[in-house]
Design an enzyme around this catalytic site. Sequence first.
Site, mmCIF file in Angstrom:
data_model
loop_
_atom_site.group_PDB
_atom_site.id
_atom_site.type_symbol
_atom_site.label_atom_id
_atom_site.label_comp_id
_atom_site.label_asym_id
_atom_site.label_seq_id
_atom_site.Cartn_x
_atom_site.Cartn_y
_atom_site.Cartn_z
ATOM 1 N N GLU A 126 0.815 -1.223 0.000
ATOM 2 C CA GLU A 126 0.000 0.000 0.000
ATOM 3 C C GLU A 126 0.843 1.266 0.000
ATOM 4 O OE1 GLU A 126 -0.678 -2.612 1.947
ATOM 5 O OE2 GLU A 126 -2.727 -3.177 1.411
ATOM 6 N N HIS A 139 -9.672 -4.589 11.478
ATOM 7 C CA HIS A 139 -10.389 -4.465 10.206
ATOM 8 C C HIS A 139 -11.729 -3.764 10.347
ATOM 9 C CE1 HIS A 139 -7.397 -7.449 9.130
ATOM 10 N NE2 HIS A 139 -7.648 -7.183 7.871
#
Lengths: 462, 328
Positions: A196, A265
């Site tokens: 990322e 998450h």
Amino acid sequence: MATQVLMPALSPTMEEGTLARWLVKEGDTVKSGQVIAEIETDKATMEFEAVDEGIIGRLLVAEGAAGVKVNTPIAVLIEEGEDASSVADAPSSAPATAKSESDERPAAAVAAVPAAPAPVQPAKGWPHADLPEGAQTKTMTVREALREAMAEEMRAAPNVFLMGEEVGEYQGAYKISQGLLDEFGSKRVVDTPITEHGFAGIAVGASWGGLRPIVEFMTFNFAMQAIDHLINSAAKTLYMSGGQMGSPIVFRGPNGAAARVGAQHSQDYAAWYAAIPGLKVAMPWSAADAKGLLKTAIRDNNPVIFLENEIMYGRSFEVPVGDDFTIPFGKASIVREGRDVTLVSFGIGVSHALAAAEELAKEGIEAEVINLRTLRPIDYDTVLASVQKTNRCVTVEEGFPVGSIGDHLASTIMQRAFDWLDAPVVTCTGKDVPMPYAANLEKLALITPAEVVAAVKSVCYR
Amino acid sequence: MARKPEPRPNVSKDELLKYYREMLLIRRFEEKAGQLYGMGLIGGFCHLYIGQEAVVVGLEAAAKEGDKRITSYRDHGHMLACGMEPKGVMAELTGRIGGYSKGKGGSMHMFSREKHFYGGHGIVGAQVPLGAGLAFADRYLGNDNVTFTYFGDGAANQGQVYETYNMAELWSLPVVFVIENNQYAMGTSVKRSTKSTTLYERGVAYGIPGEQVDGMDVLAVKAAGEKAVAHCRAGKGPYILEMMTYRYRGHSMSDPAKYRTREEVEKIRTEKDCIEHVRDLLTQGGLASDEDLKAIDKEIKALVNEAAEFSKESPEPPVAELWTDITV
């Protein structure tokens, strides 16, 4: 003794699925762990394994059946010598296990448990300021709306491209980009390695080099690896260059809690990004929001953080037909009109606010529900006008309480509409805890319509 | 470590004079910036490039119009070498409206679309994927431009550098990764930060070719730059140049540089200085007289003084500038 085989939940948000293919027929002997069917979820086609040994007594759901609800009996297993006709009242087997065809990362990974109960859907026909007068509409899911927005903008401008993990050949971890590789090719639908930080930086550089990247983060939780480029590189360069160099780029992906995926998450980043000058931040609720706002985001010459929600991907709404439909940034919509209290929300919070409004209506309290749609810029005028009408305000969001969007709105309302208030502004947020995994605790950590109802009653002194 | 007597290189007088002039401009400019900092006219962080001039001047000699460059916060030399105006750079250092970023960027954050200079980045290593992204755009658009992405030996230990190596080679991006190995990441020497001290070799893991270059020799730098650029323009992907160089001053103005000895610095200055090297080539080869070079010195000095004057006279940005350039 005969046992029922139930339709499994094969993703954290799956509520129903398609029984794509049976790999066994009645009379076959199966072993535990044997793949007996292929099931299509909202995200992928999954193999479904038998838990118990036995003989397939009956197949209760035909191959190709769509919309099979999780936990519906789909087959009956019998033991040798047993009569398949005695299956009507067979007890259900333990939850089935399933194996993903893919190596999806944890956010999208399989959870062999039923999805958490979804918030109540708003009734059709409520006023929705997204829809122009007399506009022709069609029903589509948030997922389809996002895909259509990207496809239309990519057709319109050759320098728009999509990059991210699994956006191409895998067809999207959440199937948002399904079909885009086929239409636009690998030059414009770029699969990245799981890096990322690196690919966010490359995308920002590409935006300076004349392209208009759309970066998909598999979830915004992973964007924390890349946040330096979102803020230091993308948001600040226009200012640091004295106006010479902006970053026309969209960072999009699911944000906030899905279901049962735990603390790393499940986080809502709305308030984080909304705090940064140089960014724009959009957070759609409906499919119309999703399409209209994403098209605006892609056309915008500034870096846009586009916060989606996994639970909303499969929800359907009316969306205006045509590729000229866009929603301007900084314009909230009033999704329900009311005179007694203003509920301000965004993203999935709007569903909670609408559900609460419906409950309150039964008790004679008419709530006005505002969907902010963008958090930078924020449409203060619509909020203030409503508060001046209702004299009460409750904010609803999923994020953490400290430094929330609600805190900011409460402060703004206090400073700009103090004399109109008949009660303090109450902020409904997620709880001040990392997201727990246990189903009961997770439910307690999230904001619920019942909490919104209670908050409204407190500001109405009822 | 003395520079051995070399055969006369195959290089024209004009070329050598050009390098001499460009390197001298950077050095005099940086000395002036140091002065202005001492006078309180430049604030905050100010990272001087003195000692490393041959790297940017040599590589610019290998570039063509359209090529891009991006670097860290030690960026004044890069800007002057690619043709940005000394006045505009100095006025940015003093935080004035006449600066390249209207005074809103400062020493570490300057840009020039016109000269294809993309900053000026204050986060160590961040410019590496950004530079690869510029190259990504050029490849996407189908031109033959190359991006020079500069970073130091300190940044070479950042994770995003290797994420970028991986994607740059995977996608054959036309980017030259220039590691300016000046041997100190702020106060930490290369040897104290890694066991693999030949930094260009790290590209091998990703299939990226590279080499170590004497970064104090402008001709060696140019030759290596031409090789790297040819590799990129041929569509063969990225190339790594590890420039062995040295900064004479501290990391920033506030660094006393106690991590190395005065003798170490003096030795490099007397034996390896990049400007003296070209001066020797010019004078010993009979290409220029001391008078010729003095005339250039004088000319450069005037240019730098003019920039300094401009940077003092240019007004501070109007208050309204606080609220502009946030979004477009």
